[in-house]
Enzyme design. Structure first.
Site, PDB file in Angstrom:
ATOM      1  N   GLU A   1       0.879  -1.234  -0.139  1.00 40.65           N
ATOM      2  CA  GLU A   1       0.211  -0.165   0.007  1.00 40.65           C
ATOM      3  C   GLU A   1       0.836   1.260  -0.009  1.00 40.65           C
ATOM      4  O   GLU A   1       0.599   2.319  -0.693  1.00 40.65           O
ATOM      5  CB  GLU A   1      -0.858   0.004   1.126  1.00 40.65           C
ATOM      6  CG  GLU A   1      -1.831   1.171   1.412  1.00 40.65           C
ATOM      7  CD  GLU A   1      -2.921   1.183   0.687  1.00 40.65           C
ATOM      8  OE1 GLU A   1      -3.611   2.121   0.152  1.00 40.65           O
ATOM      9  OE2 GLU A   1      -3.231   0.012  -0.323  1.00 40.65           O
ATOM     10  N   ASP A   2       1.880   1.150   0.798  1.00 34.84           N
ATOM     11  CA  ASP A   2       2.709   2.455   1.192  1.00 34.84           C
ATOM     12  C   ASP A   2       3.932   2.640   0.400  1.00 34.84           C
ATOM     13  O   ASP A   2       4.836   3.470   0.507  1.00 34.84           O
ATOM     14  CB  ASP A   2       2.856   2.781   2.607  1.00 34.84           C
ATOM     15  CG  ASP A   2       1.486   2.910   3.342  1.00 34.84           C
ATOM     16  OD1 ASP A   2       0.380   3.238   2.466  1.00 34.84           O
ATOM     17  OD2 ASP A   2       1.129   2.669   4.525  1.00 34.84           O
TER      18      ASP A   2
END
Length: 726
Positions: free
Chosen positions: A92-93
């Site tokens: 996600e990051d």
């Protein structure tokens, strides 16, 4: 030997490790060294991936996944879950992809991380539909691998513990969704410790002042009752020692959210809630549980109707224990829970308790908690398939997440668990959807009883079915289980759809017969073209739309015949741009309506917009509504005026004139003198000298309207007159 300890309701769950070395030491107590090394490798990979990223508190971002892994370690989860916890924000990051993770840590870990990432992207909005659709995604992720939700619950728990750095609106939103969704899921999966902490932290974040006042009041009150509680402790301890039982006695206050809920739901003050403390007695065997029960019942009188045996009949989430309430000293109710060490572990950690994996295929060993959780998630998927929309699905799930059980028997002696208030119809659908659909009557304890009668624990229920029977819509008024509700709705929708298809086909046949045609004579190619231009998925779907009133049979028949009469190009394909227009005579009745936004009259270029409520609505071609819908050809129909029309059509005029006494009477006389009728008149003051009059008049055509406008312009006071445009 008896051990005694006392815990307060403040969060007593073990805190996660603060460093990777501390985590590794913790894991080495139950995992082999090779698996601990894999977890450490996942940590260093995550640390490198998140380098330069910080949390809102200013700490390095990797402290968050480390804390999540620490929470799972306290539940003794497997190495793959811990690796996924450490890596859960990497996709996600950071720039790292799922294939890269798969290459480094294997398919199972990559799938877990991907599943948690999808859940992390879910933002529960205030919009009910958004929240419902997001919950559907969560159900699918849980079905693929139940460990996904365990990692997500641990992730949410650490976020709840560190809410303080967020602004109040975000804090409130996260706490609300935790109480509404995540706490009930933890409860359903038997994860008592996590649910308790979710609820207390959620209450603290949403209502900090209420939480402070209740905590202060409890502290004050327990000071008053300290001697009584000490005496109860000594009594229980002495009783168990005299009988020679090995036991661990744990006393606790009821947790904050539980007390708050009881005060709110029962509208009681804190002074009126007596059972603020409970005692848990943990023993070595099931046999000892029942012996200890006899011991405490001999010590204090039990409260009638308050004994529950969850050992013989476990809860749906696998929870087992003996529950009893006693009249203690000074009439203070004492809640006692008696269970074995295994039951205690299951009560606290639920599905996560003793999570062991086979080395060959990484599938969980069959234990009752995992099987029950699987069954629940499978039930979610079944409801999702049958639900008409996402809102209906979330409604069913929320019913399913808050059960208060009754236990009844089948005629063969099998035990069925149902929510409190469940009826024979709920029982029938719990056995099988086909039995529910064919149910006509029931016997409760061998007597005929109404299907709507609420069942009581211990009853034997027999369902009487008849081939060809169908669910009654009235059942929706009294069923309480999600499975029964969704089953009834699904069957009724299917039944109504079948009826609508038949009705729509008959309506189209009648409409064609009125035009001198037969549906059976229409080539299939034309019917396929009709399906295409109306953007229906199939001919059956088109019939259904006609049957339920979303399409007008007369207009559909006209479209169909227009397709037959369309000119073709050199390849034989219809030229859609030259579709035969429908002729408007003004005598079509309710099938044709004239728009009040543009007031079309004979001579205007017109177009039809198909409406489920009004049939065809005739608009001026330049009307803003028809322009807006020009990109939806399935709702547009070409129109033309008939050569001979004998009726009046409404049109709106705007007349700007100087103020004079009696000018409206003069205006009305001119309109009537032109053989037009006034349907509506309204006056609007522009300034002290000028008025604007809005007129709705009836005219036969544009020529007739031009005559009316000319006569109005001849009035000396009139500055300007024009046809109103919206």
């Amino acid at each position: 030997m008896l051990q005694y300890s006392f815990f307060s309701s403040s969060h007593g769950s073990p805190q996660p490790a603060q460093s990777i070395d501390a985590l590794a030491d913790q894991l080495s107590q139950y995992l082999p060294a090779s698996q601990v090394n894999n977890v450490k490798r996942a940590y260093f990979y995550a640390e490198q991936a998140h380098e330069g990223q910080n949390r809102r508190s200013g700490e390095p971002y990797v402290t968050h996944p480390l804390a999540v892994a620490g929470i799972l370690a306290t539940m003794r989860l497997d190495a793959q879950s811990l690796m996924a916890a450490l890596l859960h924000d990497v996709i996600e990051d950071t720039a790292i992809t799922k294939p890269q993770l798969e290459e480094q840590f294997g398919e199972a870990v990559a799938e877990l991380v991907d599943g948690v990432s999808k859940l992390t992207r879910i933002e529960f909005q205030s919009k009910a539909e958004q929240q419902a659709e997001n919950f559907q995604k969560m159900a699918l992720a849980m079905a693929k691998d139940i460990r996904v939700i365990l990692v997500k619950l641990a992730d949410r728990l650490h976020n709840m513990r560190t809410l303080g750095v967020l602004p109040p609106p975000k804090r409130h939103r996260i706490a609300k969704e935790t109480l509404e969704i995540y706490a009930p899921i933890a409860q359903r999966l038997g994860m008592h410790n996590i649910r308790i902490e979710f609820e207390d932290l959620g209450l603290q974040a949403m209502y900090p002042m209420r939480a402070r006042r209740i905590r202060k009041a409890i502290k004050t009150r327990f000071g008053d009752r300290k001697k009584t509680i000490e005496a109860i402790r000594e009594s229980l301890e002495s009783c168990l020692l005299e009988e020679g039982h090995r036991a661990q006695v744990i006393g606790r206050e009821k947790h904050l959210y539980s007390i708050y809920n009881k005060m709110r739901n029962k509208r009681k003050s804190l002074k009126e809630i007596l059972d603020l403390c409970a005692f848990r007695i943990i023993v070595d065997s099931v046999d000892t549980c029942y012996r200890v029960l006899g011991c405490v019942h001999g010590l204090y009188k039990p409260v009638p109707g308050q004994f529950k045996d969850y050992i013989a009949i476990p809860k749906a989430n696998g929870y087992q224990s003996l529950h009893t309430v006693l009249f203690g000293m000074e009439g203070l109710p004492i809640e006692i829970q008696i269970r074995t060490e295994e039951m205690e572990e299951m009560a606290n950690n639920g599905i996560a308790a003793h999570w062991l994996y086979k080395t060959s295929d990484n599938e969980p060993k069959g234990n009752s908690s995992h099987a029950r959780a699987r069954q629940w998630v499978q039930g979610l998927l079944e409801m999702q398939e049958r639900a008409g929309d996402s809102l209906e699905f979330i409604e069913n799930v929320k019913i399913d997440l808050f059960p208060d059980e009754v236990y009844v028997f089948t005629p063969r002696g099998d035990i069925m668990e149902l929510p409190a208030g469940a009826t024979a119809v709920d029982f029938a659908y719990a056995v099988h959807s086909d039995i529910g659909n064919a149910c006509v009557a029931c016997r409760i304890n061998r007597r005929l009883a109404p299907l709507s009668e609420a069942l009581q624990s211990g009853q034997t229920v027999e369902i009487i079915t008849t081939p060809g029977a169908q669910p009654n819509p009235a059942w929706l008024q009294f069923v309480v289980t999600a499975k029964a509700r969704s089953g009834i709705r699904h069957h009724l929708k299917h039944q109504r759809r079948t009826e609508a298809v038949g009705l729509g086909e008959r309506m189209l046949e009648r409409a064609l017969a009125g035009m001198g045609e037969q549906l059976e004579d229409i080539p299939q190619t034309l019917l396929d073209q009709l399906v295409e231009i109306t953007q229906s998925k199939s001919l059956e779907k088109l019939y259904e739309q006609i049957g339920i009133g979303n399409r007008v049979a007369y207009l559909t028949a006209h479209q169909l015949l227009g397709l037959r009469d369309e000119p073709r190009d050199s390849s034989g394909k219809p030229q859609q741009a030259t579709r035969q227009p429908m002729v408007i005579r003004g005598t079509e009745g309710f099938l044709v309506n004239f728009a009040r936004c543009c007031f079309p009259i004979p001579g205007d270029h017109i177009v039809g917009i198909v409406s489920a409520e009004k049939g065809v609505v005739v608009h001026n071609e330049k009307c803003h509504n028809s322009i807006e819908l020009s990109n939806k050809p399935e709702r547009m129909i070409p129109l033309s005026w008939a050569d001979e029309i004998d009726r009046d059509f409404s049109v709106e005029l705007r007349v700007e004139l100087t103020k004079q006494r009696g000018i409206i009477a003069v205006l009305a006389t001119r309109v009537n003198g032109a053989d037009a009728s006034i349907e509506k008149i309204s006056v609007e003051d522009e300034n002290p000298k000028i008025s604007v009059i809005h007129l709705v008049i009836g005219v036969r055509s544009r020529i007739h309207l031009a005559n009316v406008l000319r006569r109005i312009r001849n009035i000396p006071a009139v500055i300007k007159v024009e046809r109103e445009k919206h």
